[in-house]
Enzyme design. Structure first.
Site, PDB file in Angstrom:
ATOM      1  N   TYR A  27       0.820  -1.222   0.000  1.00 48.96           N
ATOM      2  CA  TYR A  27       0.000   0.000   0.000  1.00 48.96           C
ATOM      3  C   TYR A  27       0.848   1.263   0.000  1.00 48.96           C
ATOM      4  O   TYR A  27       0.319   2.373  -0.005  1.00 48.96           O
ATOM      5  CB  TYR A  27      -0.924   0.005   1.238  1.00 48.96           C
ATOM      6  CG  TYR A  27      -0.156  -0.045   2.542  1.00 48.96           C
ATOM      7  CD1 TYR A  27       0.283  -1.264   3.067  1.00 48.96           C
ATOM      8  CD2 TYR A  27       0.178   1.121   3.232  1.00 48.96           C
ATOM      9  CE1 TYR A  27       1.001  -1.310   4.249  1.00 48.96           C
ATOM     10  CE2 TYR A  27       0.896   1.083   4.409  1.00 48.96           C
ATOM     11  CZ  TYR A  27       1.308  -0.140   4.911  1.00 48.96           C
ATOM     12  OH  TYR A  27       2.047  -0.172   6.086  1.00 48.96           O
ATOM     13  N   GLY A  28       2.170   1.094   0.034  1.00 53.71           N
ATOM     14  CA  GLY A  28       3.068   2.249   0.074  1.00 53.71           C
ATOM     15  C   GLY A  28       4.118   2.122  -1.008  1.00 53.71           C
ATOM     16  O   GLY A  28       3.811   1.807  -2.160  1.00 53.71           O
ATOM     17  N   GLU A 100      12.083  -2.665   5.395  1.00 53.55           N
ATOM     18  CA  GLU A 100      10.996  -2.021   6.147  1.00 53.55           C
ATOM     19  C   GLU A 100      11.166  -2.230   7.651  1.00 53.55           C
ATOM     20  O   GLU A 100      10.200  -2.440   8.370  1.00 53.55           O
ATOM     21  CB  GLU A 100       9.639  -2.549   5.661  1.00 53.55           C
ATOM     22  CG  GLU A 100       9.439  -2.494   4.157  1.00 53.55           C
ATOM     23  CD  GLU A 100       9.686  -1.120   3.535  1.00 53.55           C
ATOM     24  OE1 GLU A 100       9.829  -0.128   4.283  1.00 53.55           O
ATOM     25  OE2 GLU A 100       9.759  -1.033   2.314  1.00 53.55           O
TER      26      GLU A 100
END
Ligand code: BEZ
Length: 192
Positions: A27-28, A100
């Site tokens: 989503y990023g 991440e």
């Protein structure tokens, strides 16, 4: 504000431990910065989460002293978040856990491809209790912080504009992302 390191916690995670492939919902930056191998990808969405620029970036789009802001997912009953799902092999998580690592944990949830097609997948979420979490702020304040932040991966403004453009291509409506992107553009237009 301090950075987090979630590598060890993610490596202990044994969701899909015996699977030979896993669907990862992005989503990023994983939507547009695809520096990992995948077998297949498809537009997808998840339910009950909103995408928000509430996570601090001390390692990619900011620094420990001047963090930028990147997206995480916040639970919201009526929300839906659109993005891209990638079918990957579990070995890819070693790279993604490292990329991440600033507060993001792998979470299992339902990934929808259409109202009639869904399966269990994984998503990286930076939860509110992580030490790099910045939380809510007015859109103008978020945009100002982003417009003037940069880090080892580049300008925080590029991150936002690339994300907004990728969501536009996917025809995903996201008022929060588009409002922040508009204000960031306005700040950049004022730069000398
Ligand atoms: C994503 O695109 O899904 C993502 C990117 C960075 C951190 C977490 C998730």
């Amino acid at each position: 504000m301090c950075s987090a390191n979630t590598i060890a916690e993610n490596q202990k995670n044994n969701h899909f431990a015996n699977a030979d492939r896993v669907w990862l919902f992005a989503y990023g930056s994983l939507i547009y910065k695809v520096d990992f191998p995948y077998l297949e990808r498809k537009p997808a969405y998840i339910q009950h989460y909103s995408r928000r620029f509430w996570q601090g970036s001390h390692d990619h789009r900011g620094t420990p002293d001047a963090p930028g802001r990147v997206v995480t997912l916040i639970q919201e009953q009526e929300a839906r978040c659109g993005g891209m799902a990638y079918c990957i092999t579990p070995e890819v998580f070693t790279h993604l856990d490292h990329r991440e690592k600033n507060g993001y944990l792998r979470v299992k949830l339902a990934v929808h491809f259409s109202p009639h097609e869904q399966l269990e997948g994984l998503v990286y979420i930076a939860p509110e209790h992580n030490s790099a979490f910045l939380g809510a702020a007015p859109i103008a304040q978020i945009a100002k912080q982003i417009a003037f932040s940069s880090g080892p991966s580049g300008r925080n403004s590029d991150y936002v504009l690339q994300l907004a453009s990728a969501l536009g291509e996917l025809e995903v409506q996201d008022e929060h992302v588009f409002a922040v992107a508009d204000q960031v553009r306005a700040y950049l237009d004022c730069e000398p």
